[in-house]
Design a protein around this motif. Structure first.
Motif, PDB file in Angstrom:
ATOM      1  N   ASP A 252       0.930  -0.983  -0.292  1.00 14.76           N
ATOM      2  CA  ASP A 252      -0.238  -0.136   0.594  1.00 14.76           C
ATOM      3  C   ASP A 252       1.144   1.607   0.349  1.00 14.76           C
ATOM      4  OD1 ASP A 252      -2.455   1.290   0.014  1.00 14.76           O
ATOM      5  OD2 ASP A 252      -2.208   2.156   2.295  1.00 14.76           O
ATOM      6  N   GLY A 253       0.330   2.529  -0.845  1.00 13.67           N
ATOM      7  CA  GLY A 253       1.301   3.495  -0.590  1.00 13.67           C
ATOM      8  C   GLY A 253       2.522   3.541  -2.082  1.00 13.67           C
ATOM      9  N   GLY A 254       2.622   2.912  -3.007  1.00 13.50           N
ATOM     10  CA  GLY A 254       3.387   2.361  -3.986  1.00 13.50           C
ATOM     11  C   GLY A 254       4.801   2.586  -3.576  1.00 13.50           C
ATOM     12  N   VAL A 255       5.257   2.304  -2.456  1.00 15.04           N
ATOM     13  CA  VAL A 255       6.577   2.404  -2.052  1.00 15.04           C
ATOM     14  C   VAL A 255       7.483   0.931  -2.707  1.00 15.04           C
ATOM     15  CG1 VAL A 255       6.402   4.058   0.166  1.00 15.04           C
ATOM     16  CG2 VAL A 255       6.047   1.470   0.223  1.00 15.04           C
ATOM     17  N   SER A 256       8.348   1.423  -2.599  1.00 15.12           N
ATOM     18  CA  SER A 256       9.536   0.678  -2.955  1.00 15.12           C
ATOM     19  C   SER A 256       9.816  -0.214  -2.033  1.00 15.12           C
ATOM     20  CB  SER A 256      11.227   1.454  -4.236  1.00 15.12           C
ATOM     21  OG  SER A 256      11.684   1.882  -3.263  1.00 15.12           O
ATOM     22  N   GLN A 257      10.398  -0.163  -0.559  1.00 11.75           N
ATOM     23  CA  GLN A 257      10.597  -0.820   0.411  1.00 11.75           C
ATOM     24  C   GLN A 257       9.451  -1.241   1.403  1.00 11.75           C
ATOM     25  OE1 GLN A 257      13.948   1.783   2.054  1.00 11.75           O
ATOM     26  NE2 GLN A 257      15.229   0.226   0.447  1.00 11.75           N
ATOM     27  N   ILE A 258       8.909  -2.083   2.383  1.00 14.71           N
ATOM     28  CA  ILE A 258       8.434  -2.632   2.900  1.00 14.71           C
ATOM     29  C   ILE A 258       9.075  -2.781   4.420  1.00 14.71           C
ATOM     30  CG2 ILE A 258       6.989  -3.871   3.748  1.00 14.71           C
ATOM     31  CD1 ILE A 258       6.794  -4.747   0.726  1.00 14.71           C
ATOM     32  N   GLY A 259       8.013  -2.058   5.455  1.00 18.10           N
ATOM     33  CA  GLY A 259       8.905  -2.013   6.731  1.00 18.10           C
ATOM     34  C   GLY A 259       7.711  -2.564   7.528  1.00 18.10           C
ATOM     35  N   GLN A 260       7.609  -2.597   9.315  1.00 21.77           N
ATOM     36  CA  GLN A 260       6.279  -2.998   9.981  1.00 21.77           C
ATOM     37  C   GLN A 260       5.657  -1.998   9.675  1.00 21.77           C
ATOM     38  OE1 GLN A 260       7.693  -1.765  14.202  1.00 21.77           O
ATOM     39  NE2 GLN A 260       6.801  -3.772  14.705  1.00 21.77           N
ATOM     40  N   PHE A 261       4.838  -2.542  10.407  1.00 21.81           N
ATOM     41  CA  PHE A 261       3.093  -1.885   9.946  1.00 21.81           C
ATOM     42  C   PHE A 261       2.524  -1.894   8.565  1.00 21.81           C
ATOM     43  CE2 PHE A 261       3.446  -0.906  13.847  1.00 21.81           C
ATOM     44  CZ  PHE A 261       3.653  -2.122  15.101  1.00 21.81           C
ATOM     45  N   ASP A 262       3.433  -2.146   7.182  1.00 24.98           N
ATOM     46  CA  ASP A 262       3.664  -2.201   6.473  1.00 24.98           C
ATOM     47  C   ASP A 262       2.313  -3.128   5.866  1.00 24.98           C
ATOM     48  OD1 ASP A 262       4.269   0.582   5.137  1.00 24.98           O
ATOM     49  OD2 ASP A 262       5.892  -0.913   4.556  1.00 24.98           O
TER      50      ASP A 262
END
Length: 338
Positions: A252-262
């Motif tokens: 969600d959000g179209g970001v390239s990196q994924i972290g906690q609570f994504d």
């Protein structure tokens, strides 16, 4: 949002199918803890356990009590040992351990949730997965009152098509999901834009009064039945009933990196046995390296790098919340049984 209802399971959940042998207490775990606003069961469990997803195994519940326990801000928790095994339970103000619930007569806050609900609320109540036929066959916005092309709460809009219901949601076509390996169509994300009431029908032209909006309504947006889905917060962590391997296919959000609570989408759903509450390990794909002897390109083994919990499962795909990320994750990383 974080103060929504959470009901603990009424019987101790045995997770014998999990890959890990048993829950392990942290070396610095507290003997007592007082619940505060903003806590989640995940947060509290992480104070006591190395692996927070094991909390159902160590929570002490009375099997003769039909109604579930609830945890509220201000409640005091204690680590006790029953038959030689660690258990977390509520304690009374005089530190006498309570092994069964009682009626709370004093004013109370709402119970704490299992996981941070502010991160997933819109996916539980608004965003939905549909088929192209559903979205393409739904009524569409023609324009707003006085020829407006951008509308919001309090405005009147006109749409064309067969009335789906008296109360409607206005949705916008969003991501289309396909399996990265097979190319199979998994679902189409319809993002909620607004809600409204159908005030009048004139042939196939609908007059709709917008009652709420979280984005600007535009020409071409679609009208679907407003489901008013009840927000589910009673997630009990468990392993999938079947061995499942899949991938994270979107974030969600179209970001390239994924972290906690994504929030991430994965290419597995109810047909594979996934259900809300299932916990899955995230495996970081290994690097590609060149063999210095043969010249071949070799992929190194995947390594465990995180943990997610499925909170919404559809037939062919699911949404999950990343609860742990030991390193930066990315779309394409594998998910499997924990």
């Amino acid at each position: 949002m974080r103060k929504l209802l959470y009901a603990l399971a009424a019987t101790t959940l045995l997770l014998t199918s999990w890959a890990h042998a048993a829950p392990e207490l942290r070396s610095d775990h507290p003997e007592r803890y007082t619940v505060v606003k903003g806590d989640t069961l995940w947060d509290i469990s992480a104070r006591f356990l190395n692996n927070p997803w094991y909390w159902p195994e160590i929570w002490h519940v009375n099997p003769q009590v039909a109604n579930p326990h609830l945890i509220y801000p201000g409640d005091r928790l204690a680590l006790v040992y029953i038959d030689g095994k660690p258990r977390i339970t509520k304690v009374a103000s005089n530190d006498v351990v309570k092994l069964s619930p009682k009626v709370r007569s004093e004013p109370i806050d709402t119970p704490i949730p299992a996981i941070p609900l502010d991160a997933i609320g819109s996916f539980l109540t608004d965003t939905r997965i549909v088929t192209p036929e559903e979205i393409n066959g739904a009524p569409y916005v023609l324009e707003g009152e006085d020829g407006r092309i951008i509308m919001g709460a309090g405005d009147r809009i006109y749409a064309r098509g067969e009335k789906p219901a008296d109360k409607v949601g206005i949705f916008r076509r969003s991501k289309e999901f396909r399996d990265p390996d097979t190319g199979e169509f998994l679902g189409l994300e319809a993002r909620s834009i607004a809600r409204g009431d159908v005030a009048r029908e004139n042939g196939d032209v609908l007059t709709v009064n917008l009652t709420s909006s979280n984005e600007e309504v535009r020409i071409g947006d679609r009208l679907l039945v407003s489901e008013d889905r009840r927000l589910t917060t009673s997630f009990v962590p468990s392993a999938p009933s079947e061995e499942i391997e899949g991938q994270m296919i979107s974030v969600d959000g179209g970001v390239s990196q994924i972290g906690q609570f994504d929030v991430v989408a994965i290419n597995r759903g109810t047909r594979e046995g996934l259900e809300a509450g299932n916990v899955m390990a995230v495996l970081k794909s290994g690097n590609l390296v060149r063999d210095p002897v043969t010249g071949e390109t070799i992929e190194l083994p995947s390594e465990r790098a995180g943990l997610l919990m499925v909170f919404q499962a559809y037939e062919k795909m699911s949404y999950g919340l990343v609860l742990q990320a030991n390193r930066v994750l990315a779309v394409g990383d594998k998910v499997t049984n924990p």
